[in-house]
Design an enzyme around this catalytic site. Structure first.
Site, PDB file in Angstrom:
ATOM      1  N   HIS A  65       0.827  -1.205   0.000  1.00  0.00           N
ATOM      2  CA  HIS A  65       0.000   0.000   0.000  1.00  0.00           C
ATOM      3  C   HIS A  65       0.863   1.258   0.000  1.00  0.00           C
ATOM      4  CE1 HIS A  65       0.829   1.010   4.210  1.00  0.00           C
ATOM      5  NE2 HIS A  65       0.739  -0.291   4.463  1.00  0.00           N
ATOM      6  N   ARG A  99      -6.256   0.869   3.779  1.00  0.00           N
ATOM      7  CA  ARG A  99      -5.122   1.411   3.021  1.00  0.00           C
ATOM      8  C   ARG A  99      -4.742   0.530   1.841  1.00  0.00           C
ATOM      9  NH1 ARG A  99      -3.514  -0.165   8.163  1.00  0.00           N
ATOM     10  NH2 ARG A  99      -1.618  -1.418   8.427  1.00  0.00           N
ATOM     11  N   GLU A 159      -2.014  -6.723   7.906  1.00  0.00           N
ATOM     12  CA  GLU A 159      -0.694  -6.448   8.459  1.00  0.00           C
ATOM     13  C   GLU A 159      -0.506  -7.184   9.781  1.00  0.00           C
ATOM     14  OE1 GLU A 159       2.278  -6.077   8.369  1.00  0.00           O
ATOM     15  OE2 GLU A 159       2.757  -3.959   8.023  1.00  0.00           O
ATOM     16  N   HIS A 166       0.536  -5.548   2.847  1.00  0.00           N
ATOM     17  CA  HIS A 166       1.324  -4.752   3.784  1.00  0.00           C
ATOM     18  C   HIS A 166       2.773  -5.213   3.818  1.00  0.00           C
ATOM     19  CE1 HIS A 166      -2.563  -3.316   5.465  1.00  0.00           C
ATOM     20  NE2 HIS A 166      -2.942  -4.523   5.114  1.00  0.00           N
TER      21      HIS A 166
END
Length: 207
Positions: free
Chosen positions: A9, A58, A85, A155
């Site tokens: 991201h 995100r 994440e 992530h």
């Protein structure tokens, strides 16, 4: 053969502030959106068939910026928590540079990069690998074996966990593996699911 495109991201609001974001659901900055659009420019010659992102906004915003830039908004997309994440436990939402000052450089590096270094009430990279890899093998890999080109927006740590598997990196050397915000890495996967080649299509930002 099929292409597996991994994109981290773009810069998030907490990346910009130096806060440990982890599984907090934080939006992209304008710079982060620009990083996502820049990432798309490296994918114009590739026909994408499926898209995956984590449950956190995100990565979803990054993927939407890419799809919009490529005029491919109808791309079939799945969001899944396995791609989330790493949870940073007691350190989540705290300033990472203040944590670095309090625990020292060596401990800080182990905390961020090592395979199985514990985080109080959080996940290690090994833990993240334990949820990312089954999802990859049971879902994403099937698309690749069918010859579908897949993009995964995720992530830093969920992608590092997957890249460790794809590149057969030893536990002891995984600390060397890093992917910047908005960075695009592309693997060629054969019909047996084996990694044939790797290309880093752009250099990402620091976070």
């Amino acid at each position: 053969m099929a292409y597996l495109v991994l994109v981290r991201h773009g810069q998030s609001e907490w990346n910009a502030l130096g806060l440990w974001t982890g599984q907090e659901d934080i939006s992209l900055t304008e710079q982060g959106k620009a990083e996502a659009r820049a990432a798309a420019e490296h994918l114009r010659e590739i026909t994408l068939h499926k898209a995956y992102a984590s449950k956190l906004k995100r990565t979803q915003q990054t993927l939407e910026e890419i799809k919009s830039a490529l005029e491919h908004t109808e791309l079939e997309t799945t969001h899944h928590e396995s791609l989330n994440e790493r949870h940073y436990g007691d350190y989540q939402a705290k300033n990472k540079w203040e944590i670095k000052d309090s625990i020292g450089d060596e401990e800080f590096t182990k905390l961020r990069r090592n395979w199985d270094h514990p985080v109080p009430n959080g996940e290690t990279l090994r833990d993240v690998h334990g949820r990312v890899l089954p999802y990859y093998e049971e879902t994403i890999l099937n698309d690749l074996k069918e010859g579908k080109n897949v993009i995964v927006a995720a992530h830093g740590n969920s992608l590092r966990a997957l890249m460790k598997h794809l590149e057969e990196i030893d536990d002891e050397n995984v600390h060397e593996l890093e992917i910047g915000t908005g960075e695009v890495v592309m693997y060629e996967i054969d019909e047996a699911g084996t990694t044939v080649s790797k290309q880093v299509l752009n250099q990402g930002g620091k976070a």
